[in-house]
Design a protein around this motif. Structure first.
Motif, mmCIF file in Angstrom:
data_model
loop_
_atom_site.group_PDB
_atom_site.id
_atom_site.type_symbol
_atom_site.label_atom_id
_atom_site.label_comp_id
_atom_site.label_asym_id
_atom_site.label_seq_id
_atom_site.Cartn_x
_atom_site.Cartn_y
_atom_site.Cartn_z
ATOM 1 N N ASP A 156 57.352 28.036 40.961
ATOM 2 C CA ASP A 156 56.777 28.911 39.939
ATOM 3 C C ASP A 156 55.288 29.095 40.182
ATOM 4 O OD1 ASP A 156 59.255 29.079 38.668
ATOM 5 O OD2 ASP A 156 58.829 27.369 37.363
ATOM 6 N N TYR A 157 54.620 28.013 40.522
ATOM 7 C CA TYR A 157 53.170 28.074 40.745
ATOM 8 C C TYR A 157 52.837 28.750 42.071
ATOM 9 C CZ TYR A 157 52.443 25.259 36.626
ATOM 10 O OH TYR A 157 52.407 24.834 35.326
ATOM 11 N N ALA A 158 53.611 28.470 43.084
ATOM 12 C CA ALA A 158 53.380 29.130 44.372
ATOM 13 C C ALA A 158 53.559 30.633 44.238
ATOM 14 C CB ALA A 158 54.335 28.567 45.422
ATOM 15 N N ARG A 159 54.602 31.047 43.520
ATOM 16 C CA ARG A 159 54.865 32.471 43.332
ATOM 17 C C ARG A 159 53.750 33.122 42.517
ATOM 18 N NH1 ARG A 159 59.111 31.801 40.752
ATOM 19 N NH2 ARG A 159 60.421 31.485 42.567
ATOM 20 N N ALA A 160 53.292 32.425 41.484
ATOM 21 C CA ALA A 160 52.230 32.981 40.645
ATOM 22 C C ALA A 160 50.946 33.188 41.431
ATOM 23 C CB ALA A 160 51.980 32.061 39.453
ATOM 24 N N MET A 161 50.603 32.231 42.296
ATOM 25 C CA MET A 161 49.366 32.351 43.060
ATOM 26 C C MET A 161 49.497 33.370 44.188
ATOM 27 S SD MET A 161 47.032 30.741 41.600
ATOM 28 C CE MET A 161 45.814 31.055 42.872
ATOM 29 N N ARG A 162 50.704 33.619 44.637
ATOM 30 C CA ARG A 162 50.880 34.700 45.610
ATOM 31 C C ARG A 162 50.720 36.055 44.934
ATOM 32 N NH1 ARG A 162 55.083 31.302 47.805
ATOM 33 N NH2 ARG A 162 56.646 32.389 46.532
ATOM 34 N N THR A 163 51.105 36.122 43.653
ATOM 35 C CA THR A 163 50.998 37.375 42.912
ATOM 36 C C THR A 163 49.564 37.611 42.444
ATOM 37 O OG1 THR A 163 53.277 37.147 42.156
ATOM 38 C CG2 THR A 163 51.864 38.639 40.901
ATOM 39 N N TYR A 164 48.942 36.553 41.928
ATOM 40 C CA TYR A 164 47.575 36.667 41.406
ATOM 41 C C TYR A 164 46.679 35.812 42.295
ATOM 42 C CZ TYR A 164 44.008 37.608 37.932
ATOM 43 O OH TYR A 164 42.880 38.069 37.307
ATOM 44 N N ALA A 165 45.950 36.443 43.177
ATOM 45 C CA ALA A 165 45.235 35.738 44.243
ATOM 46 C C ALA A 165 44.135 34.832 43.687
ATOM 47 C CB ALA A 165 44.641 36.743 45.223
ATOM 48 N N TRP A 166 43.822 33.808 44.476
ATOM 49 C CA TRP A 166 42.799 32.832 44.128
ATOM 50 C C TRP A 166 41.455 33.514 43.867
ATOM 51 C CZ3 TRP A 166 41.323 28.462 42.309
ATOM 52 C CH2 TRP A 166 40.198 27.783 42.757
ATOM 53 N N GLU A 167 41.049 34.407 44.736
ATOM 54 C CA GLU A 167 39.768 35.093 44.569
ATOM 55 C C GLU A 167 39.759 35.934 43.288
ATOM 56 O OE1 GLU A 167 41.523 35.041 47.293
ATOM 57 O OE2 GLU A 167 40.265 34.128 48.846
ATOM 58 N N ALA A 168 40.893 36.543 42.970
ATOM 59 C CA ALA A 168 40.984 37.329 41.737
ATOM 60 C C ALA A 168 40.859 36.429 40.513
ATOM 61 C CB ALA A 168 42.300 38.098 41.697
ATOM 62 N N LEU A 169 41.437 35.239 40.578
ATOM 63 C CA LEU A 169 41.330 34.297 39.466
ATOM 64 C C LEU A 169 39.872 33.889 39.253
ATOM 65 C CD1 LEU A 169 42.520 32.445 37.321
ATOM 66 C CD2 LEU A 169 43.015 30.767 39.127
ATOM 67 N N LEU A 170 39.168 33.554 40.326
ATOM 68 C CA LEU A 170 37.759 33.182 40.204
ATOM 69 C C LEU A 170 36.934 34.340 39.655
ATOM 70 C CD1 LEU A 170 37.187 31.174 43.526
ATOM 71 C CD2 LEU A 170 37.546 30.261 41.218
#
Length: 343
Positions: A156-170
């Motif tokens: 679930d977490y891997a899929r979420a981070m593939r959808t919403y990128a790390w740089e976008a989160l920051l």
């Protein structure tokens, strides 16, 4: 008179039924013989129907994880629903309340806690948002705290981070902090990432990004898959984590790893992965005799450079959840001093 002709024989009902059964049997035999002849000519191998396939044929072991990704099969307690993860609620401290993010939610310290230049320190935690808020928010550490719950499985977490990128989160965190603190130039200076349990599925994705965390905390959270034909981790697996551990042992970005003795089936437990990382470094942990008053029962530890390992004896869900209680001490004794020293 001509010769007397034989009268047609009339079969009894029983004889008629027997004749029909014989014809059906002959037809079935003919079909089977034709099918066998066709199979022999093509070299095909008979396949049992799915409902009759042997059990071992329907089970697949976890795939090897040379990249260090976590197995998708891991299912962990939901800290919102699991009673043993229900920590006392001591409020939000100076934070007031959550603010929404496109992915997760955030606690921003009050006005004045962030320097005029807008540079701030950030903690992003994956899996166990409410327990972490209850443990950390009342301490008023001056950190911006983002928390993400994406499910109960590492996938679930891997899929979420593939959808919403790390740089976008920051970037989204910068925007919320800028608005909340009235500092248009607000920008994260140091970022610590922590995960509990299945949250490491997000960490595996983050480690592929250009910007790496300045500190990483894995609270009973690093699992691994076995290579085909093996029932132990082998060199080449958990590559990014081995690299992080090597760098941390030389004084690089901080890596703090904890584990319990909760067993796993079909993939490597957090205890196995911790031992594996130390072996890759040619290091070994020091054994510790648990104190009678220690509810977590520390049994081994390793400190080397900026690499820290703590192993605990618990093997229950309650022991697994209790690892979240370690985060405040890790922050105050290790991460925040390292951030201050590096600024």
């Amino acid at each position: 008179m001509g010769p007397k002709r034989d009268q047609p024989r009339v079969l009894t009902p029983r004889q008629q039924r027997q004749a029909r059964e014989a014809l059906a049997l002959l037809a079935s035999v003919a079909v089977i013989l034709i099918a066998l002849a066709a199979r022999q000519s093509t070299g095909a191998t008979p396949t049992a129907p799915a409902s009759q396939a042997p059990l071992h044929a329907t089970l697949r072991p976890p795939s090897p994880l040379p990249s260090g990704a976590t197995p998708e099969r891991i299912t962990t307690p939901d800290p919102e629903m699991e009673p043993s993860c229900s920590f006392p609620d001591r409020g939000f401290g100076a934070y007031g309340d959550y603010r929404s993010l496109p992915f997760g939610k955030i606690l921003v310290p009050p006005a004045g806690a962030i320097p005029a230049g807008g540079h701030y320190d950030l903690l992003i935690h994956f899996h166990g948002a409410e327990p972490v808020r209850r443990e950390i928010a009342p301490l008023d550490l001056g950190l911006v705290i983002a928390v993400v719950d994406a499910g109960t499985r590492s996938s679930d977490y891997a899929r979420a981070m593939r959808t919403y990128a790390w740089e976008a989160l920051l970037g989204s965190i910068d925007r919320v902090v800028a608005e909340a603190a009235s500092l248009p130039e607000a920008h994260v200076k140091h970022v610590a990432v922590s995960s509990w349990s299945a949250g490491s599925g997000a960490v595996a994705q983050i480690l592929t990004a250009e910007r790496k965390p300045d500190a990483l905390v894995l609270l009973d959270s690093l699992y691994g898959g076995y290579a085909p034909g093996h029932r132990e981790l082998i060199p080449g697996q958990l590559g990014p984590y081995v690299s992080l551990a090597e760098a941390a042992s030389r004084g690089g970005p901080l890596l703090f790893l904890t584990h319990t003795t909760v067993p796993t089936v079909g993939y490597a437990s957090t205890e196995e992965t911790a031992t594996f990382l130390l072996r890759q470094l040619g290091a070994s942990a020091s054994l510790v005799t648990p104190n009678d008053g220690d509810p977590l029962r520390l049994v081994r530890m390793y400190d080397g450079g900026s690499l820290y390992l703590r192993g605990y004896a618990g093997a229950t869900r309650e022991d697994h959840c209790a690892q979240l209680r370690l985060l405040p001490t890790i922050l105050t004794e290790h991460i925040l001093p390292a951030f201050a020293q590096g600024s």
